[in-house]
Every structure is written in C-alpha cells, then in structure tokens.
Design a protein around this motif. Structure first.
Motif, PDB file in Angstrom:
ATOM      1  N   UNK A   4       0.828  -1.211   0.000  1.00  0.00           N
ATOM      2  CA  UNK A   4       0.000   0.000   0.000  1.00  0.00           C
ATOM      3  C   UNK A   4       0.857   1.254   0.000  1.00  0.00           C
ATOM      4  N   UNK A   5       1.846   1.289   0.889  1.00  0.00           N
ATOM      5  CA  UNK A   5       2.695   2.489   0.984  1.00  0.00           C
ATOM      6  C   UNK A   5       3.545   2.680  -0.267  1.00  0.00           C
ATOM      7  N   UNK A   6       4.114   1.590  -0.790  1.00  0.00           N
ATOM      8  CA  UNK A   6       4.972   1.748  -1.967  1.00  0.00           C
ATOM      9  C   UNK A   6       4.163   2.083  -3.209  1.00  0.00           C
ATOM     10  N   UNK A   7       2.933   1.633  -3.288  1.00  0.00           N
ATOM     11  CA  UNK A   7       2.090   1.983  -4.444  1.00  0.00           C
ATOM     12  C   UNK A   7       1.858   3.483  -4.497  1.00  0.00           C
ATOM     13  N   UNK A   8       1.585   4.073  -3.339  1.00  0.00           N
ATOM     14  CA  UNK A   8       1.404   5.519  -3.292  1.00  0.00           C
ATOM     15  C   UNK A   8       2.707   6.248  -3.592  1.00  0.00           C
ATOM     16  N   UNK A   9       3.795   5.719  -3.039  1.00  0.00           N
ATOM     17  CA  UNK A   9       5.100   6.354  -3.235  1.00  0.00           C
ATOM     18  C   UNK A   9       5.547   6.247  -4.687  1.00  0.00           C
ATOM     19  N   UNK A  10       5.403   5.068  -5.265  1.00  0.00           N
ATOM     20  CA  UNK A  10       5.857   4.854  -6.639  1.00  0.00           C
ATOM     21  C   UNK A  10       5.029   5.644  -7.644  1.00  0.00           C
ATOM     22  N   UNK A  11       3.776   5.913  -7.308  1.00  0.00           N
ATOM     23  CA  UNK A  11       2.911   6.625  -8.240  1.00  0.00           C
ATOM     24  C   UNK A  11       2.964   8.130  -8.122  1.00  0.00           C
ATOM     25  N   UNK A  12       3.763   8.640  -7.167  1.00  0.00           N
ATOM     26  CA  UNK A  12       3.821  10.091  -6.973  1.00  0.00           C
ATOM     27  C   UNK A  12       4.466  10.801  -8.150  1.00  0.00           C
ATOM     28  N   UNK A  13       5.440  10.141  -8.789  1.00  0.00           N
ATOM     29  CA  UNK A  13       6.118  10.722  -9.946  1.00  0.00           C
ATOM     30  C   UNK A  13       6.218   9.676 -11.041  1.00  0.00           C
ATOM     31  N   UNK A  14       6.127  10.084 -12.285  1.00  0.00           N
ATOM     32  CA  UNK A  14       6.266   9.103 -13.368  1.00  0.00           C
ATOM     33  C   UNK A  14       7.719   8.690 -13.568  1.00  0.00           C
ATOM     34  N   UNK A  15       7.905   7.481 -14.079  1.00  0.00           N
ATOM     35  CA  UNK A  15       9.248   7.029 -14.422  1.00  0.00           C
ATOM     36  C   UNK A  15       9.891   6.190 -13.346  1.00  0.00           C
ATOM     37  N   UNK A  16      11.107   5.746 -13.653  1.00  0.00           N
ATOM     38  CA  UNK A  16      11.884   4.903 -12.737  1.00  0.00           C
ATOM     39  C   UNK A  16      12.441   5.752 -11.609  1.00  0.00           C
ATOM     40  N   UNK A  17      11.871   5.616 -10.423  1.00  0.00           N
ATOM     41  CA  UNK A  17      12.370   6.353  -9.271  1.00  0.00           C
ATOM     42  C   UNK A  17      12.948   5.411  -8.215  1.00  0.00           C
ATOM     43  N   UNK A  18      12.239   4.315  -7.979  1.00  0.00           N
ATOM     44  CA  UNK A  18      12.583   3.441  -6.859  1.00  0.00           C
ATOM     45  C   UNK A  18      12.928   2.013  -7.282  1.00  0.00           C
ATOM     46  N   UNK A  19      12.861   1.711  -8.560  1.00  0.00           N
ATOM     47  CA  UNK A  19      13.173   0.370  -9.043  1.00  0.00           C
ATOM     48  C   UNK A  19      14.066   0.457 -10.271  1.00  0.00           C
ATOM     49  N   UNK A  20      14.670  -0.673 -10.627  1.00  0.00           N
ATOM     50  CA  UNK A  20      15.514  -0.719 -11.815  1.00  0.00           C
ATOM     51  C   UNK A  20      14.718  -1.140 -13.047  1.00  0.00           C
ATOM     52  N   UNK A  21      13.574  -1.783 -12.821  1.00  0.00           N
ATOM     53  CA  UNK A  21      12.795  -2.286 -13.957  1.00  0.00           C
ATOM     54  C   UNK A  21      11.306  -2.351 -13.649  1.00  0.00           C
ATOM     55  N   UNK A  22      10.869  -1.674 -12.604  1.00  0.00           N
ATOM     56  CA  UNK A  22       9.477  -1.739 -12.196  1.00  0.00           C
ATOM     57  C   UNK A  22       9.239  -2.734 -11.076  1.00  0.00           C
ATOM     58  N   UNK A  23      10.020  -3.821 -11.050  1.00  0.00           N
ATOM     59  CA  UNK A  23       9.791  -4.902 -10.084  1.00  0.00           C
ATOM     60  C   UNK A  23      10.851  -4.963  -8.998  1.00  0.00           C
TER      61      UNK A  23
END
Length: 393
Positions: free
Chosen positions: A243-262
């Motif tokens: 839940x927390x990472x979904x909100x965090x990852x969706x705050x900005x577009x593009x690769x911010x917190x992962x190398x390939x999305x997963x």
C-alpha cells in the motif's frame, strides 16, 4: 602535507580572489544592476538560491521519511536473536542494500542482533529450487538455526492471477511452509516466529517495452490481502509494503525506486527499510538514515552480507555443490567454517560501531577487514591473513 596536483588551500584561495577581482574590474558602474551587482554576481546569487531550495527539498524528504506510520505494538527482540530473511529477490537484494538491517542494528545496539539473508531469486512458498547436492556438506540455514523469519513471498506467486483458486493455493502453501520451518527449527519447546511481509508495488517506468503495472498491481493487491488474512488467522505479524509503496511509486512518473518496475534500487530500499522499521517498532529511530554514522555502519553491513553470500549462495556454486562438484570433502567444509567466522567478526565489528565504540574491536581488525580480503582471493588466503593480523594485535 600538500596534495599532489593541487596548490595549498591558502594559495588556491588567493588566486581565486585575485581572479574574481580582475573579473569584477571589467564591469564599470554602467554594467551593474540597480542593487550594484554585476551579471556574474547575480548568477552567483541565483546558484546560492538554487542550493538553498535543494536543501529545503531534502529536508522535506527527510521529514516525509520520518513520518512513516508507526506500529501500535512493538516487535520485541531479545539479545543475540537470530533473524533470517527468506523469500524472493525482494529479500535477496538486501544483500546489496542493507538499510533495514542497519536500522535494526543502530536501533538496538545492545541487543547484538545476528541477522542473515537467505533470500533466493524466484523462490515461492511452494517451490525453493537449489542446486543438486546443495546440502550434502551441510545446510547453511540449519547451521545458523534461525529464531525469527522475515518472509518475503507473494510476488512470484502473483503471476498465477488473482482467482480464488490461486489465492487459496497460495495461502495453503504458505501455511505448509510455516509448518515445515516450525518443525525444523523448534528448539527446547520454543517455536520460531514468523513476520509475513507483503510484496512491494510494481512501479510504472513509462517504458513501452515494460508492463504498465496496472494488471501487476491488481494481482499484487490481492496477494497482499491474502497474506494479511493468513497472518490474522494464524497469529503472525504482518507488514504491508504494498500500500505504501504503491502511493510512493505513483507520486512521480518514471523509474524512481526500481531498476525495472519490479526490483527495487538503492532509493527503493531506503523506503522499504523505513517502512519495515516503522511497521515493526513503535518509537522513532534514534539515529535515522543519512547520518555519517549510519552510512559507515551500512558499508560494513553490506560487506558482511557479501561474505555471507559466499556461504549460502556463492557465485560458482555449480562447482562446489552442483553438477561440476569435485567432492572435495577435505577442504570445502573447512572453507565454509572460515567464511562463517569471518562473517561473525563483522557482526562484532558492527555491534561495537553501533554502540559508539571509538575503536571497534581494534584498529588492526579494521585494517584487516578493509585491506586484507580482496574479493577474488580464496577463503584460505583470507584466513591466513586474519591469523597474521590477530597475532600482531
């Protein structure tokens, strides 16, 4: 002592001041703005304002990290508790990014926690494939004897879809896994504890050749809910990273917190570490991330993890316990023992650093850890170097 290739700081400042004064003379009064600044000075002011803005943003980010929702009930740890991380790549990549372990060690330096990562890419609760004869010499997990399991499952299983049949099979396999580990590691009537940790969200990278994350997150949400249900029904601790990472990852577009999305990158594991710390422990962390002390301990946590990986998941495992094995039963068991002792040395070093010791163990040990163990040398060479250093100390 002067640095080669650079004049003394005093001379360097003098030359810079002289150059600036000469540059300033090029601008007569007519070139200056109303407040008396030249274009060069105005540009410098803009740079300073930009740096101040960056510092403000960084402070806001740190405040946001410290605003993680904290646990209502603390997860109690005893002295010398033996903790393992098991599961898929989310756990295994903590060998590279040890933020969570560093947070634990610096939160409870007096506990002297013994943490090992046994994560393995592609592991599922129902399938843990290993090279043939992996446990012929010994089973590193059984040798370690864990008392607490941090379980990272759910991502690989989510590819089966979110049908009721798939989710029910996942929960049953999870129960079977917990029952098996409980049977293996119950000691003197005391059963191991299990913390069930959800997968992280899938980050939409914006790459048209990679998944958008919509279908992936729908499945991951279903498996997170299944893990939560299982934890509540069977009395295990649950941590919701999704839940927390979904909100965090969706705050900005593009690769911010992962190398390939997963798979999370270093920034991703900073967030994961904060979420785990906040979900397990009630109080704010006494040190926090980003301090020089935290970064120094993190460096040695990652160093320890690299040596531990040579025990449970060495790079050339096919040669040691796989199809190309030589069955060298004379030297291999001894090499494992040496590696485990080297990891234990790093445990002690980390504990004493976290406790604030000025010279953890000794400066000789520090030199030995830093310089005497190149990654390509054999365990025998490392052990010989360690013995030599211990004699000198």
């Amino acid at each position: 002592m002067l640095r080669r290739g650079r004049p003394p700081l005093r001379v360097w400042r003098t030359r810079s001041t002289t150059k600036f004064l000469k540059y300033r003379k090029r601008f007569p009064a007519s070139y200056r703005s109303k407040n008396g600044t030249t274009p060069h000075e105005a540009n410098q002011t803009e740079k300073e304002d930009g740096m101040r803005l960056c510092l403000v943003i960084a402070a806001l980010i740190l405040c946001n990290l410290h605003s993680t929702v904290r646990a209502d009930k603390p997860f109690e740890l005893k002295k010398n508790e033996r903790i393992v991380a098991v599961g898929n790549s989310l756990a295994e990549r903590m060998n590279l990014f040890g933020q969570f372990e560093t947070l634990m060690q610096t939160r409870y330096p007096e506990k002297e926690i013994i943490f090992r990562n046994f994560g393995w890419p592609a592991d599922e609760v129902g399938i843990q494939q290993r090279p043939s004869n992996y446990t012929t010499i010994d089973d590193p997990l059984e040798v370690f004897g864990p008392e607490t399991f941090f379980c990272f499952f759910g991502f690989n299983e989510s590819f089966a879809g979110d049908s009721k049949e798939s989710l029910d099979a996942f929960k049953q396999n999870y129960r079977n896994y917990i029952a098996e580990q409980t049977k293996r590691f119950t000691k003197d009537g005391k059963q191991p504890r299990f913390v069930l940790i959800s997968p992280i969200a899938f980050e939409s990278t914006g790459d048209p050749l990679q998944p958008s994350g919509e279908e992936e997150n729908k499945n991951l949400a279903a498996y997170t809910a299944a893990i939560k249900e299982l934890a509540e029904e069977d009395g295990h601790r649950f941590v919701d990273l999704f839940t927390e990472t979904k909100a965090k990852f969706g705050a900005k577009p593009g690769n911010q917190y992962t190398v390939n999305g997963a798979h999370a990158n270093e920034q991703g594991y900073r967030v994961i570490g904060q979420l785990l710390d906040g979900s397990l422990f009630v109080s704010e962390h006494p040190l926090g991330m980003g301090t020089s002390k935290f970064n120094e301990i993190l460096k040695w946590v990652n160093d320890k993890s690299w040596f531990h990986a040579q025990d449970y998941r060495m790079l050339n495992g096919w040669y040691v316990y796989g199809g190309r094995r030589t069955w060298d039963m004379e030297t291999f068991p001894g090499e494992y023992q040496k590696i485990r002792k080297m990891v234990a040395v790093r445990d002690r070093y980390i504990w004493e650093m976290a406790a604030g010791a000025k010279y953890p163990i000794s400066r000789t040990i520090r030199r030995r850890v830093k310089y005497s163990f190149p990654k390509r040398c054999s365990a025998a060479a490392m052990n010989a170097s360690a013995k030599c250093a211990s004699r000198k100390s």
